[in-house]
Design an enzyme around this catalytic site. Structure first.
Site, PDB file in Angstrom:
ATOM      1  N   ARG A  41      22.039  63.145  67.106  1.00 46.58           N
ATOM      2  CA  ARG A  41      22.248  62.276  68.269  1.00 46.58           C
ATOM      3  C   ARG A  41      23.601  62.514  68.945  1.00 46.58           C
ATOM      4  NH1 ARG A  41      20.467  56.262  66.679  1.00 46.58           N
ATOM      5  NH2 ARG A  41      20.791  56.006  68.927  1.00 46.58           N
ATOM      6  N   PRO A  96      26.096  56.189  59.046  1.00 48.17           N
ATOM      7  CA  PRO A  96      26.820  56.300  57.782  1.00 48.17           C
ATOM      8  C   PRO A  96      28.000  55.324  57.743  1.00 48.17           C
ATOM      9  CG  PRO A  96      26.305  58.469  58.650  1.00 48.17           C
ATOM     10  CD  PRO A  96      25.952  57.480  59.722  1.00 48.17           C
ATOM     11  N   GLU A  97      28.102  54.578  56.656  1.00 46.96           N
ATOM     12  CA  GLU A  97      29.170  53.604  56.491  1.00 46.96           C
ATOM     13  C   GLU A  97      30.151  54.118  55.446  1.00 46.96           C
ATOM     14  OE1 GLU A  97      27.533  49.642  56.067  1.00 46.96           O
ATOM     15  OE2 GLU A  97      25.943  50.052  57.517  1.00 46.96           O
ATOM     16  N   LYS A 125      35.425  54.810  58.098  1.00 51.27           N
ATOM     17  CA  LYS A 125      34.279  55.707  58.215  1.00 51.27           C
ATOM     18  C   LYS A 125      34.683  57.098  58.693  1.00 51.27           C
ATOM     19  CE  LYS A 125      31.434  51.714  59.476  1.00 51.27           C
ATOM     20  NZ  LYS A 125      30.547  51.124  60.500  1.00 51.27           N
TER      21      LYS A 125
END
Length: 273
Positions: free
Chosen positions: A109, A2-3, A58
């Site tokens: 993750r 995600p940016e 972010k």
């Protein structure tokens, strides 16, 4: 990963459910993500009122009177707002209950982070993870002149300079590739060789692409979804990212893929000089 657009979409999604509300409980289902969860986080947040939400690059910021919760979505994380009683799944590691809703962080993750910055430690911008970040690309300090001045001694490729985050923050792999395409700049060009006029095009492209991505709910490639469970759809508008070998939407030349700093870069060799 995600940016900036995905984190801003998340912030806008959670803000109406959080701001002005009291945290009634916190559940941690693991010892931590990229870093351990803060000690006594449940006691730190329980009974406290959320004053506002913010974003730095972010990082999602949830502000309380006595400090700020710093959340990073990592490589594969997302946040949802759910009704009470929804059973957690395997990768749901953090819950924060507010009223009759639960803010739930899912991170398969476990490269994300949930950290606490106490008010007595100073302004949250001075947190170790935030203090060296560059300017926000959607705010007034971000200009072509800023990019030009800050890159006079940078001999790295412009794509890697954008990803570094110390000049401009939040422009990750997807949006760097797309912005450089829109500006007509080859991603391998050394940053110090780019003139002010070309930086004018790049600064405008970054602003326009990030704003468009936010308006379209961000990009959903694998894991990212918004707080309501809906996918973003900006990926439908990619000109070069993840389009290796496909015809350029402008000139029909095949899109190329190279590796820069262990990250894939996508560009059109004809349109980008």
């Amino acid at each position: 990963m995600p940016e900036l657009p995905e984190v801003e979409v998340t912030r806008r999604g959670v803000a109406p459910y959080l701001e002005g509300q009291v945290v009634s409980g916190v559940v941690l289902r693991h010892t931590g993500l990229r870093w351990p969860f803060p000690a006594a986080l449940s006691q730190t947040l329980a009974g406290r009122t959320i004053r506002s939400t913010g974003r730095r690059g972010k990082y999602l910021l949830i502000h309380f009177d006595h400090g700020t919760l710093i959340v990073h979505l990592g490589m594969s994380g997302h946040i949802r707002i759910l009704p009470l009683g929804v059973p957690p799944q395997k990768h749901d590691h953090f819950d924060m209950t507010v009223g009759n809703q639960v803010l739930r962080l899912t991170d398969p993750r476990r490269f994300g982070a949930v950290l606490w910055h106490a008010a007595e430690e100073g302004a949250v911008d001075q947190h170790l993870l935030l203090r060296t970040l560059g300017v926000e690309p959607l705010e007034g300090l971000f200009t072509a002149q800023w990019l030009y001045r800050q890159t006079r001694s940078r001999r790295s490729a412009i794509k890697q300079v954008l990803l570094a985050g110390d000049i401009v923050v939040g422009v990750g792999n997807i949006y760097a590739s797309e912005s450089l395409f829109q500006a007509g700049i080859n991603p391998k060009t050394q940053a110090h060789r780019i003139g002010l006029q070309r930086y004018e095009r790049l600064a405008q492209a970054i602003r326009e692409i990030l704003a468009a991505a936010i308006a379209q709910g961000g990009s959903t490639l694998k894991d990212f979804i918004g707080v309501n469970g809906q996918s973003g759809y900006f990926q439908q508008n990619y000109f070069v990212y993840a389009r290796t070998g496909e015809p350029c939407r402008i000139c029909n030349a095949p899109v190329r893929q190279i590796v820069q700093g262990q990250r894939s870069t996508f560009y059109c060799p004809n349109c980008q000089k």
